[in-house]
Structures are given as structure tokens and as C-alpha cells.
Design a protein around this motif. Sequence first.
Motif, PDB file in Angstrom:
ATOM      1  N   HIS A 104      20.215  -6.536  -8.485  1.00 21.51           N
ATOM      2  CA  HIS A 104      20.696  -7.042  -9.775  1.00 21.51           C
ATOM      3  C   HIS A 104      19.535  -7.623 -10.580  1.00 21.51           C
ATOM      4  O   HIS A 104      19.290  -8.830 -10.556  1.00 21.51           O
ATOM      5  CB  HIS A 104      21.760  -8.115  -9.548  1.00 21.51           C
ATOM      6  N   TYR A 120      22.869 -11.457 -18.291  1.00 23.81           N
ATOM      7  CA  TYR A 120      22.754 -11.766 -16.859  1.00 23.81           C
ATOM      8  C   TYR A 120      23.759 -12.840 -16.454  1.00 23.81           C
ATOM      9  O   TYR A 120      24.304 -12.800 -15.353  1.00 23.81           O
ATOM     10  CB  TYR A 120      21.337 -12.230 -16.541  1.00 23.81           C
ATOM     11  N   ARG A 122      26.730 -13.161 -17.711  1.00 18.96           N
ATOM     12  CA  ARG A 122      28.008 -12.459 -17.544  1.00 18.96           C
ATOM     13  C   ARG A 122      28.056 -11.721 -16.208  1.00 18.96           C
ATOM     14  O   ARG A 122      29.090 -11.694 -15.542  1.00 18.96           O
ATOM     15  CB  ARG A 122      28.225 -11.484 -18.708  1.00 18.96           C
ATOM     16  N   GLU A 123      26.919 -11.125 -15.819  1.00 20.72           N
ATOM     17  CA  GLU A 123      26.896 -10.408 -14.541  1.00 20.72           C
ATOM     18  C   GLU A 123      27.083 -11.371 -13.371  1.00 20.72           C
ATOM     19  O   GLU A 123      27.826 -11.076 -12.419  1.00 20.72           O
ATOM     20  CB  GLU A 123      25.581  -9.646 -14.389  1.00 20.72           C
ATOM     21  N   PHE A 127      30.231 -11.427 -10.700  1.00 17.16           N
ATOM     22  CA  PHE A 127      30.003 -11.392  -9.257  1.00 17.16           C
ATOM     23  C   PHE A 127      30.672 -12.583  -8.579  1.00 17.16           C
ATOM     24  O   PHE A 127      31.301 -12.450  -7.524  1.00 17.16           O
ATOM     25  CB  PHE A 127      28.500 -11.400  -8.976  1.00 17.16           C
TER      26      PHE A 127
END
Length: 422
Positions: A104, A120, A122-123, A127
Motif C-alpha cells: 500500500h 492515503y 481514505r485507504e 482498511f
Amino acid sequence: MATASPALVRVADKAAMAQAAADRLIAQIAVNPGRIAICLTGGSSPKQLYELLATDACRARIPWARVHWFIGDERFVAPGDPLHNMTVARHAFLDACAPPANIHPIPTDTAAPEAAARAYERELMAFYGADKLDPARPLFDLVLLGIGPDGHVASLFPGFPAVDVSDRWVVGVDKANVTPFVPRVSLTLPALGSCRTMLFEVAGPDKRAILTRVLAGENLPAHRARSNHHTILLIDAAAWPETSLDRSPPELPQALIIMGVAGSGKSTIGETLAQRLGWRFEDGDSFHPPANVAKMSAGHPLTDEDRWPWLQAIADEIARCRANGERIIIACSALKKVYRDILAGNRDDVRIVYLEGSQNLIADRMRHRKGHFMPTGLLDSQFATLEPPGGDEHPITVSVDAPVEAIVDGILQRLRIGQGRA
């Protein structure tokens, strides 16, 4: 949640640091049977660690399909650029070992660092499964960090607004305080601190001065970066401050770890010592998962992968007692220094008591002991594994070739209890 003081672990050099970091990373992975998140760092500190993780010996110990790899900060340059942190990690080990979907990187193909930070963030939230961090449910299993020459961590520089951001997980940093002077994207202190273990690597004589300032409590990002659970600083001999850390331990510790091979009398000594002091006693064997007990009962020695969850469970109990001001004695074999680093590190208020005895003496005792799951045939492996504690661990070493009360008296004398100094 209050954060405990970090454990300070001294290692010989950068190679020893890489091995120690790899052992702790793999140990943290072994504790979690589910999906695992590791946050990597950039800079020069982790290079040897990353290369070590790519070796056959380490690769075989990591369940790559379950491990997800993130990055704590990124230089705002294109992927593939030599300055790109995740590119360095990918070339060193990730591309050869990890599934592509489990890597990632911070996107640096956006218009600006702030846009990359939002993406990032939001990622990470996707997760994690929430947009708020829960101290009881860390985002990462392990966060790897270094300390910059100015005391920065990730790309959080002293005096910069990003250091004080508490309502974001990731921020854009328009300029850097050190070379290379390129914009950055960085996780914030709350996001970095949301981890089970925060592991620093500090190496080289050029880090000694800044480390001294950090450990003295100066308001630097490296001093403020702490896990809500466990923080460990691996420090090589060249970076170790000459005066501030080479001190004698306090006379009355918060926790005692009674260590030694099977049959050395850890439980008996620990129980008697606890009665004399009025402290709580726990047998470390009670922290073993059933699979470990079954394996030992069948005559098979444990592997390090078997031991990591056990050691972490004991370390968690010690941390809980320290946080609550409760004194405790735990009997635990703790045969290797790396095990004792997990349990005690360089915490002044956690002392090691080493029960020393010859193999012949202890074998004879085991032949006359009933109701214990450790067969005498495994004693050879115990002594082969044993790494007696060195002077840097400030151990209390006592011979087991004496009556129990005499051994306990000796320990109390070494603690200087009952002599008007406790």
C-alpha cells in the motif's frame, strides 16, 4: 490512554540491529492469527532490515498472504525515483516476497501532497473499517521508525504544524526540514501511535546527540511518537549515550522476572519471594497457549514462533501492572536475550533474577520432580538455547545450589531490601 516509557535495547552494531528488528517484526506478526498491518519507514536506517527480510531464513517465517505493508511517510516524487521510500522497500524485499495487493504505497502521482494525503487517509480508513481510531484496536501491528538528525519522525519536523495535527491520519508537508528538500506526505502522530508495537532503529555516532535530547524529554517529534501499547528503541553501541542511560537500576523494582532453565526452581523461588515481599506471583507457564503445552508434553521443543505469543502475553501483563502501580513477580524461562528484551528491555523498574546452576544438578532435580510437563530429555535443548544475562541487563544472578530460603535471602540482599534502603 497513558503511554508507558519506551524499552531501550542496546545492540552491538547495525547488523545486530537489523537481526533484532527482524526478530521483533516476526514476533509481532506471530501474535496475530488474522490480517496483519506493518507500517514501514524510509531513510537509511531500515535498509539492512529490509534486505534481511528477503533472505530465505526470514521469508519462511512470514505468512506473506496475511501481511499488509504500509509506509509512514513518502517523499513527493514519482514511484521508481531513488528518493521514493516505498520504491526502496519494494526493491529490497516487497516485490520479491509480498502479494502486490498487500503493498500500500502513498500515491505520489496526485497534483499535490495534500491530495495524496487525503487519498492515503481514505485507504487507511477503508482498511481499518472506521474513520475514528480506537485505542483498544490498533491500526497497525507494528510501526517502524527512525530518528532524524533534528529529532523528526516520518516527515513530522520539529516546529512544523503537522506535528500537532490530531484530527487527521495523514497530512501533506509542503517542505522538509532536512535533505532532500522535497515535499512530503506523512502519517500523523495519532496514526503512528495506533499500533501494538512502535519500533525505532537508532544507529551511528551521528545519532548520539539527538537521541540524548529525545531521551531527556525535549519536546521533539521523536519524543512524542509513542505507541499506545509498546514502544521499543533499538540503539547500537555507537549511538548509545555515554552517560544518560548507563545508570544503576533502582533498588525496588516494579516487576521481577525469575528466569532459568526448566528445573532451576523458578516457581518455588518466585512464590517464596512473593510471600516475603507481599507481591503477586504468576507462573509464566500459565501464559502458554494449549498448543505449546501439548507440544512440550509430547517431548518437542518450542520454536521461536511458538514462543512469541507467549512472551507477548507476559509482556502485556507486566505493562498492565506497571501502569497500575502493581508489583509482580513472574517465573519465566526467558532463555534468550531477545526474549528478555521483549519482557524487560531496558526498563529500570523491571529486573531479571537469573537462577544459575549446572546441567547435572538441574537434571538430578528434574528426575525427582513430579507433575511438570517438561521431560528431562529437553534439558539439553534448554542449555543449548540459554544465553545468560550480561552486565548490561543488570541481572541478579544467584546459584540454585542452596536451600530455597537462602536463595531468597540472597535475592533480597541484592535488592537491598530489609537493610533500611528499600
